[in-house]
Motif scaffolding. Structure first.
Motif, PDB file in Angstrom:
ATOM      1  N   LEU A 173     -20.038 -14.960  35.318  1.00 38.39           N
ATOM      2  CA  LEU A 173     -21.278 -14.190  35.287  1.00 38.39           C
ATOM      3  C   LEU A 173     -22.278 -14.802  36.253  1.00 38.39           C
ATOM      4  CD1 LEU A 173     -22.955 -11.894  33.953  1.00 38.39           C
ATOM      5  CD2 LEU A 173     -23.717 -13.574  32.266  1.00 38.39           C
ATOM      6  N   GLY A 174     -22.728 -14.009  37.219  1.00 42.81           N
ATOM      7  CA  GLY A 174     -23.767 -14.447  38.144  1.00 42.81           C
ATOM      8  C   GLY A 174     -23.218 -15.126  39.381  1.00 42.81           C
ATOM      9  N   ALA A 175     -23.422 -14.539  40.552  1.00 45.60           N
ATOM     10  CA  ALA A 175     -22.947 -15.090  41.832  1.00 45.60           C
ATOM     11  C   ALA A 175     -21.472 -15.478  41.692  1.00 45.60           C
ATOM     12  CB  ALA A 175     -23.819 -16.257  42.274  1.00 45.60           C
ATOM     13  N   SER A 176     -21.122 -16.746  41.956  1.00 46.30           N
ATOM     14  CA  SER A 176     -19.725 -17.167  41.767  1.00 46.30           C
ATOM     15  C   SER A 176     -19.606 -18.155  40.619  1.00 46.30           C
ATOM     16  CB  SER A 176     -19.176 -17.788  43.056  1.00 46.30           C
ATOM     17  OG  SER A 176     -19.816 -19.023  43.349  1.00 46.30           O
ATOM     18  N   TYR A 177     -20.546 -18.108  39.665  1.00 43.28           N
ATOM     19  CA  TYR A 177     -20.566 -19.059  38.557  1.00 43.28           C
ATOM     20  C   TYR A 177     -19.528 -18.698  37.499  1.00 43.28           C
ATOM     21  CZ  TYR A 177     -24.880 -21.415  40.006  1.00 43.28           C
ATOM     22  OH  TYR A 177     -25.811 -22.147  40.684  1.00 43.28           O
ATOM     23  N   PHE A 178     -18.931 -19.729  36.919  1.00 43.84           N
ATOM     24  CA  PHE A 178     -18.076 -19.558  35.757  1.00 43.84           C
ATOM     25  C   PHE A 178     -18.062 -20.867  34.974  1.00 43.84           C
ATOM     26  CE2 PHE A 178     -15.366 -21.117  39.146  1.00 43.84           C
ATOM     27  CZ  PHE A 178     -14.492 -22.006  38.542  1.00 43.84           C
ATOM     28  N   ARG A 179     -17.698 -20.788  33.705  1.00 49.81           N
ATOM     29  CA  ARG A 179     -17.550 -21.980  32.890  1.00 49.81           C
ATOM     30  C   ARG A 179     -16.511 -21.715  31.809  1.00 49.81           C
ATOM     31  NH1 ARG A 179     -23.411 -22.492  29.777  1.00 49.81           N
ATOM     32  NH2 ARG A 179     -23.580 -20.352  29.038  1.00 49.81           N
ATOM     33  N   ALA A 180     -15.885 -22.793  31.355  1.00 43.16           N
ATOM     34  CA  ALA A 180     -14.771 -22.682  30.420  1.00 43.16           C
ATOM     35  C   ALA A 180     -14.944 -23.682  29.293  1.00 43.16           C
ATOM     36  CB  ALA A 180     -13.443 -22.897  31.148  1.00 43.16           C
ATOM     37  N   LEU A 181     -14.053 -23.560  28.296  1.00 42.68           N
ATOM     38  CA  LEU A 181     -14.093 -24.417  27.120  1.00 42.68           C
ATOM     39  C   LEU A 181     -12.694 -24.882  26.759  1.00 42.68           C
ATOM     40  CD1 LEU A 181     -16.448 -22.282  24.834  1.00 42.68           C
ATOM     41  CD2 LEU A 181     -17.036 -24.470  25.885  1.00 42.68           C
ATOM     42  N   TRP A 219      -7.229 -26.631  43.757  1.00 48.24           N
ATOM     43  CA  TRP A 219      -7.639 -27.713  42.863  1.00 48.24           C
ATOM     44  C   TRP A 219      -7.382 -27.291  41.416  1.00 48.24           C
ATOM     45  CZ3 TRP A 219     -10.976 -24.873  45.859  1.00 48.24           C
ATOM     46  CH2 TRP A 219     -11.965 -24.104  45.221  1.00 48.24           C
ATOM     47  N   ARG A 220      -7.239 -28.301  40.591  1.00 44.69           N
ATOM     48  CA  ARG A 220      -7.017 -28.101  39.163  1.00 44.69           C
ATOM     49  C   ARG A 220      -8.230 -28.642  38.416  1.00 44.69           C
ATOM     50  NH1 ARG A 220      -2.148 -30.374  38.933  1.00 44.69           N
ATOM     51  NH2 ARG A 220      -1.072 -28.431  39.440  1.00 44.69           N
ATOM     52  N   MET A 221      -8.807 -27.828  37.546  1.00 41.10           N
ATOM     53  CA  MET A 221      -9.991 -28.216  36.786  1.00 41.10           C
ATOM     54  C   MET A 221      -9.577 -28.515  35.346  1.00 41.10           C
ATOM     55  SD  MET A 221     -12.550 -25.174  38.069  1.00 41.10           S
ATOM     56  CE  MET A 221     -14.034 -26.086  37.669  1.00 41.10           C
ATOM     57  N   HIS A 222      -9.995 -29.680  34.848  1.00 37.30           N
ATOM     58  CA  HIS A 222      -9.713 -30.074  33.476  1.00 37.30           C
ATOM     59  C   HIS A 222     -11.019 -30.043  32.686  1.00 37.30           C
ATOM     60  CE1 HIS A 222      -5.682 -31.725  34.620  1.00 37.30           C
ATOM     61  NE2 HIS A 222      -6.298 -31.888  35.778  1.00 37.30           N
ATOM     62  N   TRP A 223     -11.138 -29.076  31.769  1.00 35.88           N
ATOM     63  CA  TRP A 223     -12.311 -28.967  30.895  1.00 35.88           C
ATOM     64  C   TRP A 223     -11.952 -29.727  29.627  1.00 35.88           C
ATOM     65  CZ3 TRP A 223     -16.595 -25.944  32.576  1.00 35.88           C
ATOM     66  CH2 TRP A 223     -16.383 -25.271  33.783  1.00 35.88           C
ATOM     67  N   ALA A 224     -12.412 -30.978  29.551  1.00 34.60           N
ATOM     68  CA  ALA A 224     -11.832 -31.920  28.604  1.00 34.60           C
ATOM     69  C   ALA A 224     -12.896 -32.702  27.859  1.00 34.60           C
ATOM     70  CB  ALA A 224     -10.909 -32.893  29.346  1.00 34.60           C
ATOM     71  N   ALA A 225     -12.413 -33.490  26.899  1.00 34.52           N
ATOM     72  CA  ALA A 225     -13.253 -34.446  26.178  1.00 34.52           C
ATOM     73  C   ALA A 225     -12.960 -35.855  26.680  1.00 34.52           C
ATOM     74  CB  ALA A 225     -13.021 -34.347  24.680  1.00 34.52           C
TER      75      ALA A 225
END
Length: 432
Positions: A81-89, A311-317
């Motif tokens: 949502l918005g320009a090229s923004y994104f976020r994951a969980l 690239w690989r993105m790790h949405w982690a703890a």
């Protein structure tokens, strides 16, 4: 969408409105064939605002849902949502860090440009699929690009990105795999009028170099824009991390900052020489992202020639991105007991290191704190000693800042003989 088919992923959509006024082109890929995706008006509950037509064309963004935490609930997984923004969980996480498809002249140019995803192709998943694939078209005044995203949910959600870019005109700073976050205050920069000890989505920038060094730079909330960078032969990885996972560090039942994801960027292939750039600027409250980090390649093809990167993105703890040795678990700035006032140019840092390389050492081990600074650091000295209260070792650093109008940079790591025991703490204090 896709709920009636009982698929492992579901789609929801954001109607245009508020600041999101650019409609997207949406396509669904079924059995290898792309077809326009029409969103029915019944997909939105606020019927008093929407036009009376049966089909809604003004879609500003989308989000994907998946049974991330329990089989009975389709939780939010990733949102664009918005320009090229994104976020994951990942499982058990709350939204924090945001990513972008690309950053253009975030620093160093004549004003930042925000290319946007203008179209998405969503591949309908097979029953039982564990990965969702989607494609996106990026468009901006000076750049165009094609993206593929493979989203694999889990305790650490992994998003693999393949991008092919074309410059239309030269840019000063091409930011690859950019991340945005918020840092208001923390243990290294406390405030007196907030009941919460710390308020941030991320507390540091972590970097792994091709030479095997791990670097940790704590974030700050400076008074004005503050740009620093790390020149590398080729990055092994970098990311904005939320290392402090203790609720008592935040005491915020609503925001739950201890559950914000850390995001680690793992380059696929050799990205060559360049720099990890960190932009920090002032925010008066926690509603603004004031942190950005991205990779800037040294060599960029001229306009018209493609740039292919993955690239690989790790949405982690944090578990998947910890350095192999000891790491910095907290940074504190300030003095303890004093009989007389201390001049403002005299600073004292207290760092706690912990990790497997320290756990095996006896308390009388000859651990050395190796400390250095830029030419703005004077009377620099440090001492390392065990921390019996929380484990690991503490390093206390005394330094005099020669010129408050210039940045102060310090580095510190632990060593035993010729063996490096920890990552490198790299602190940058902005000009006052």
């Amino acid at each position: 969408m896709w709920r009636a088919e009982a698929l492992p992923f579901e789609l929801q959509f954001f109607h245009v409105g508020r600041g999101f006024t650019r409609p997207l082109k949406l396509m669904e890929i079924v059995d290898g064939q792309a077809r326009p995706l029409e969103i029915p008006r019944s997909a939105f509950s606020d019927e008093g605002v929407l036009p009376p037509s049966e089909v809604v064309s003004g879609i500003a963004g989308l989000r994907v849902h998946h049974a991330l935490n329990t089989p009975k609930v389709m939780d939010e997984l990733i949102v664009f949502l918005g320009a090229s923004y994104f976020r994951a969980l990942g499982a058990g996480q709350r939204y924090g860090v945001s990513a972008r498809g690309l950053a253009v002249d975030t620093a160093g140019g004549n004003g930042e440009e925000f290319p946007a995803f203008t179209a998405f192709w969503l591949e309908r998943p097979a029953p039982g699929a564990q990965t969702l694939r989607l494609y996106a078209l990026l468009d901006g005044p000076r750049v165009a690009g094609a993206y593929r995203f493979d989203v694999k949910p889990g305790p650490t959600t992994v998003v693999e990105v393949q991008a092919r870019l074309w410059l239309r005109a030269p840019v000063a700073t091409l930011g690859i795999a950019p991340l945005s976050s918020m840092f208001l205050h923390g243990e290294n920069q406390p405030v007196a009028d907030d009941y919460r000890p710390e308020v941030h989505d991320s507390d540091g920038l972590q970097i792994a170099t091709a030479d095997g060094e791990w670097i940790w730079r704590p974030l700050v909330n400076p008074k004005s824009a503050f740009v620093t960078s790390f020149a590398l032969k080729s990055p092994r990885g970098f990311g904005l991390q939320q290392r402090d996972r203790s609720f008592t560090s935040y005491e915020d039942l609503e925001a739950a900052y201890e559950r914000r994801p850390s995001v680690w960027i793992e380059p696929l292939g050799d990205w060559g020489p360049g720099r990890v750039e960190l932009l920090q600027f002032h925010t008066p409250n926690e509603t603004h992202d004031n942190i950005a980090a991205y990779w800037v390649p040294r060599d960029v093809p001229p306009p018209g020639q493609p740039i292919a990167l993955g690239w690989r993105m790790h949405w982690a703890a944090d578990a998947a991105t910890q350095p192999p040795g000891a790491r910095v678990v907290q940074t504190r700035l300030g003095h303890g007991y004093r009989e007389t006032p201390i001049p403002p140019q005299r600073l004292q840092f207290h760092l706690d290191f912990d990790g497997p390389t320290l756990a095996e050492l006896p308390a009388d081990a000859a651990v050395e704190a190796v400390v250095s600074g830029n030419d703005n650091a004077r009377a620099l000295r440090a001492v390392a000693y065990p921390n019996p209260a929380r484990g690991g070792w503490r390093v206390s650093i005394d330094v005099e800042r020669a010129d408050a109008g210039r940045a102060l940079e310090l580095r510190a790591f632990l060593r035993l003989g010729d063996r490096t025991l920890s990552e490198t703490w790299s602190y940058a204090l902005a000009p006052q």
